[in-house]
Write an enzyme that holds these catalytic residues in place. Structure first.
Site, PDB file in Angstrom:
ATOM      1  N   HIS A 177     -15.768  -2.847  -3.709  1.00 41.63           N
ATOM      2  CA  HIS A 177     -16.273  -3.678  -4.817  1.00 41.63           C
ATOM      3  C   HIS A 177     -16.259  -5.124  -4.359  1.00 41.63           C
ATOM      4  O   HIS A 177     -15.358  -5.538  -3.635  1.00 41.63           O
ATOM      5  CB  HIS A 177     -15.370  -3.514  -6.048  1.00 41.63           C
ATOM      6  CG  HIS A 177     -16.020  -3.973  -7.302  1.00 41.63           C
ATOM      7  ND1 HIS A 177     -16.051  -5.294  -7.673  1.00 41.63           N
ATOM      8  CD2 HIS A 177     -16.690  -3.290  -8.254  1.00 41.63           C
ATOM      9  CE1 HIS A 177     -16.711  -5.394  -8.809  1.00 41.63           C
ATOM     10  NE2 HIS A 177     -17.116  -4.212  -9.178  1.00 41.63           N
ATOM     11  N   ASP A 213     -17.140   3.912 -10.580  1.00 42.84           N
ATOM     12  CA  ASP A 213     -18.108   4.999 -10.439  1.00 42.84           C
ATOM     13  C   ASP A 213     -17.562   6.228  -9.734  1.00 42.84           C
ATOM     14  O   ASP A 213     -18.216   7.267  -9.707  1.00 42.84           O
ATOM     15  CB  ASP A 213     -19.341   4.500  -9.658  1.00 42.84           C
ATOM     16  CG  ASP A 213     -20.180   3.561 -10.494  1.00 42.84           C
ATOM     17  OD1 ASP A 213     -20.314   3.822 -11.695  1.00 42.84           O
ATOM     18  OD2 ASP A 213     -20.680   2.569  -9.947  1.00 42.84           O
TER      19      ASP A 213
HETATM   20  N1  ACO Z   1     -17.911   2.694   2.477  1.00 46.08           N
HETATM   21  C1  ACO Z   1     -17.697   2.294   3.740  1.00 46.08           C
HETATM   22  N2  ACO Z   1     -17.551   1.002   4.124  1.00 46.08           N
HETATM   23  C2  ACO Z   1     -17.643   0.090   3.157  1.00 46.08           C
HETATM   24  C3  ACO Z   1     -17.870   0.429   1.804  1.00 46.08           C
HETATM   25  C4  ACO Z   1     -17.996   1.795   1.478  1.00 46.08           C
HETATM   26  N3  ACO Z   1     -18.208   2.181   0.221  1.00 46.08           N
HETATM   27  N4  ACO Z   1     -17.916  -0.691   1.054  1.00 46.08           N
HETATM   28  C5  ACO Z   1     -17.740  -1.701   1.916  1.00 46.08           C
HETATM   29  N5  ACO Z   1     -17.570  -1.245   3.169  1.00 46.08           N
HETATM   30  C6  ACO Z   1     -17.289  -2.035   4.384  1.00 46.08           C
HETATM   31  C7  ACO Z   1     -18.552  -2.755   4.850  1.00 46.08           C
HETATM   32  O1  ACO Z   1     -19.279  -1.980   5.769  1.00 46.08           O
HETATM   33  C8  ACO Z   1     -17.957  -3.988   5.496  1.00 46.08           C
HETATM   34  O2  ACO Z   1     -17.410  -3.618   6.742  1.00 46.08           O
HETATM   35  P1  ACO Z   1     -17.451  -4.661   7.983  1.00 46.08           P
HETATM   36  O3  ACO Z   1     -16.621  -5.830   7.533  1.00 46.08           O
HETATM   37  O4  ACO Z   1     -16.857  -3.913   9.112  1.00 46.08           O
HETATM   38  O5  ACO Z   1     -18.890  -5.015   8.182  1.00 46.08           O
HETATM   39  C9  ACO Z   1     -16.770  -4.330   4.582  1.00 46.08           C
HETATM   40  O6  ACO Z   1     -16.365  -3.062   4.015  1.00 46.08           O
HETATM   41  C10 ACO Z   1     -17.101  -5.327   3.478  1.00 46.08           C
HETATM   42  O7  ACO Z   1     -18.164  -4.764   2.693  1.00 46.08           O
HETATM   43  P2  ACO Z   1     -19.391  -5.581   2.122  1.00 46.08           P
HETATM   44  O8  ACO Z   1     -20.594  -4.699   2.152  1.00 46.08           O
HETATM   45  O9  ACO Z   1     -19.480  -6.917   2.774  1.00 46.08           O
HETATM   46  O10 ACO Z   1     -18.910  -5.772   0.630  1.00 46.08           O
HETATM   47  P3  ACO Z   1     -19.819  -6.258  -0.567  1.00 46.08           P
HETATM   48  O11 ACO Z   1     -18.919  -7.000  -1.477  1.00 46.08           O
HETATM   49  O12 ACO Z   1     -21.043  -6.940  -0.089  1.00 46.08           O
HETATM   50  O13 ACO Z   1     -20.294  -4.878  -1.238  1.00 46.08           O
HETATM   51  C11 ACO Z   1     -20.344  -2.925  -2.537  1.00 46.08           C
HETATM   52  C12 ACO Z   1     -19.702  -4.300  -2.329  1.00 46.08           C
HETATM   53  C13 ACO Z   1     -21.876  -3.085  -2.604  1.00 46.08           C
HETATM   54  C14 ACO Z   1     -19.857  -2.370  -3.868  1.00 46.08           C
HETATM   55  C15 ACO Z   1     -19.952  -1.990  -1.379  1.00 46.08           C
HETATM   56  O14 ACO Z   1     -18.540  -1.847  -1.346  1.00 46.08           O
HETATM   57  C16 ACO Z   1     -20.627  -0.642  -1.458  1.00 46.08           C
HETATM   58  O15 ACO Z   1     -21.761  -0.507  -1.011  1.00 46.08           O
HETATM   59  N6  ACO Z   1     -19.942   0.396  -2.057  1.00 46.08           N
HETATM   60  C17 ACO Z   1     -20.551   1.690  -2.226  1.00 46.08           C
HETATM   61  C18 ACO Z   1     -21.498   1.690  -3.423  1.00 46.08           C
HETATM   62  C19 ACO Z   1     -20.763   1.641  -4.735  1.00 46.08           C
HETATM   63  O16 ACO Z   1     -19.815   2.371  -4.974  1.00 46.08           O
HETATM   64  N7  ACO Z   1     -21.247   0.757  -5.620  1.00 46.08           N
HETATM   65  C20 ACO Z   1     -20.682   0.606  -6.961  1.00 46.08           C
HETATM   66  C21 ACO Z   1     -20.038  -0.726  -7.090  1.00 46.08           C
HETATM   67  S1  ACO Z   1     -19.225  -0.870  -8.638  1.00 46.08           S
HETATM   68  C22 ACO Z   1     -20.454  -1.142  -9.731  1.00 46.08           C
HETATM   69  O17 ACO Z   1     -21.519  -1.638  -9.476  1.00 46.08           O
HETATM   70  C23 ACO Z   1     -20.144  -0.736 -11.055  1.00 46.08           C
END
Ligand code: ACO
Length: 428
Positions: A304, A362
């Site tokens: 998140h 979620d």
């Molecule tokens: N699975 C694997 N790796 C992940 C995940 C995940 N679900 N989420 C983040 N990471 C990793 C990224 O690859 C990144 O790694 P790195 O530093 O080695 O490049 C690091 O963790 C930071 O992640 P970001 O993508 O920069 O985080 P951001 O804040 O931009 O994204 C998000 C947040 C979009 C929610 C992301 O965690 C994600 O895509 N999660 C899966 C989708 C999801 O569950 N969305 C629902 C969110 S809650 C809502 O909207 C109600």
């Protein structure tokens, strides 16, 4: 707490500190461009506050979520969705009289214009219900105007029209997809009961309510009621900042919510769990795939932008998932076990620990929605129903804030500099 000073070359600029009542203060950078000729760059707005807001407080490191100061755990335990909607919208918990009046006024709008009902029949059966919901809320803006004239934009009237009509629109989108007759709301039922009956009931007989399911849906909607400046809420504010009306702004929020990185994640989680089950149920090989930098697979329902700790909503949903699913055996039970294994495997893995990736709201909701009988593509619609009070509250807060301006971000241009036009016969 003091202002900050920006200093670069011969420019020194005072950046006024805008104090928060709790959490991150903001430095006002509005004069930076004028003083330096340069802008700030913050891709994805990870470090940018777009407004001041008094609706919801989140401390992502501590896993805290409060609506209007009240902890989400207490609200989920002790209130109903409409009570929370009132709180989010008007800033205070309603008295019994206020709640009764609010509920009665909203209930009047469960019955939508007959021509709107027909509109659903023009949508292909296989349409995803999120664009159908968005389209129908856009249409509601015109039907509301034809019925109430300019009163349709009176803030309280519009709020009640939206809260009353959107569950009906959501249910009719579903009814159309399964080819069943549309039901009218029943004034003897509660808000949640009406939605369940309009979704699953048939005109041929009474709908058998299950109190556990009704309460679980009530709680799930409470958990989704607001989440400050998330992608869909920011979209609602962005669209509303141009002066666009509240209905079309909220329709845009529904579209933003539909993406798999936002509200669409609840559907994606269930697809992921079924995929893991169908491939033999090995959660560790899935985790390895997620960690493989060459693979783009994500652990859906994890991570998140704000929470760097357990999402407090996920903790509440997990409890409900356990009590609802354990009492109803079948595939849900099997998928819940997989989800629990996946969570354990991820939380004990350094990849997720280092990045502070925890289950978000979620991760477990889809399992409950499935147990309620909703197909996967309706999950995000349920999220939208829950988020509706938050979207409306933010639109209203922005509309009544004298500091509001049209939202118009800057960019750092990295394209071609000026070059002479080339006629078509000289290109190639
Ligand atoms: N699975 C694997 N790796 C992940 C995940 C995940 N679900 N989420 C983040 N990471 C990793 C990224 O690859 C990144 O790694 P790195 O530093 O080695 O490049 C690091 O963790 C930071 O992640 P970001 O993508 O920069 O985080 P951001 O804040 O931009 O994204 C998000 C947040 C979009 C929610 C992301 O965690 C994600 O895509 N999660 C899966 C989708 C999801 O569950 N969305 C629902 C969110 S809650 C809502 O909207 C109600």
């Amino acid at each position: 707490m003091t202002n900050a000073t920006f200093s670069h070359d011969d420019v020194r600029l005072d950046l006024p500190l805008v104090p928060a009542s709790q959490g991150n203060n903001g430095y006002d950078i509005a004069k930076l461009l004028g003083a330096t000729g340069d802008t700030t760059l913050d891709v994805g707005f990870a470090n940018t506050a777009s407004c001041c807001s008094a609706i919801t407080f989140i401390d992502g490191d501590a896993g805290i979520l409060r609506y209007r100061g009240y902890p989400i755990e207490q609200l989920a335990e002790q209130t109903t969705f409409l009570e929370v909607a009132y709180l989010v919208l008007y800033g205070e918990l309603p008295t019994q009289t206020q709640l009764d009046e609010f509920s009665a006024s909203i209930a009047k709008y469960h019955v939508i214009d007959e021509r709107m009902r027909e509109m659903f029949r023009t949508m292909p059966r296989k349409s995803h219900p999120m664009p159908v919901l968005s389209a129908s809320i856009n249409a509601l803006s015109t039907f509301a105007v034809s019925r109430y004239g300019e009163d349709a934009f009176d803030l309280d009237r519009a709020t009640h029209i939206l809260l009353g009509s959107v569950p009906t629109l959501a249910a009719y989108g579903y009814k159309n997809s399964v080819g069943q007759p549309f039901l009218y709301a029943d004034e003897t039922l509660s808000y949640i009961e009406n939605f369940l009956r309009m979704s699953f009931g048939l005109p041929t007989g009474p709908y058998p309510f299950d109190d556990d399911i009704t309460r679980a849906l009530d709680v799930l909607l409470i958990l989704h009621a607001d989440h400050e400046q998330n992608c869909s809420t920011s979209t609602v504010r962005m669209v509303g900042s141009s002066g666009a009306n509240i209905y079309v702004s909220i329709a845009a929020g529904v579209s933003a919510l539909s993406g798999p990185l936002h509200g669409g994640a609840n559907q994606a989680v269930l697809e992921m769990l079924k995929g893991i089950r169908d491939e033999g149920g090995d959660v560790h090989s899935y985790i390895n795939k997620v960690k493989d930098r060459k693979d783009t697979t994500k652990l859906m329902g994890f991570g998140h932008r704000i929470y760097k700790n357990y999402d407090p909503r996920a903790a509440i949903v997990k409890k409900h998932a356990d009590s609802i699913l354990r009492t109803r055996s079948g595939t849900q039970d099997e998928l819940l076990d997989l989800a629990l294994q996946l969570e354990d495997a991820a939380l004990s893995d350094p990849y997720f620990q280092e990045r502070k990736l925890y289950p978000n709201v979620d991760f477990y909701t889809g399992l409950i929605y499935q147990a309620m009988g909703f197909p996967q593509n309706m999950f995000t619609v349920l999220f939208a129903l829950g988020r509706l009070p938050g979207w409306i509250a933010h639109w209203r807060e922005q509309f009544t804030d004298p500091a509001t301006k049209i939202n118009r971000p800057r960019q750092v241009y990295v394209g071609e500099v000026e070059r002479p036009f080339v006629p078509i016969d000289q290109r190639g």
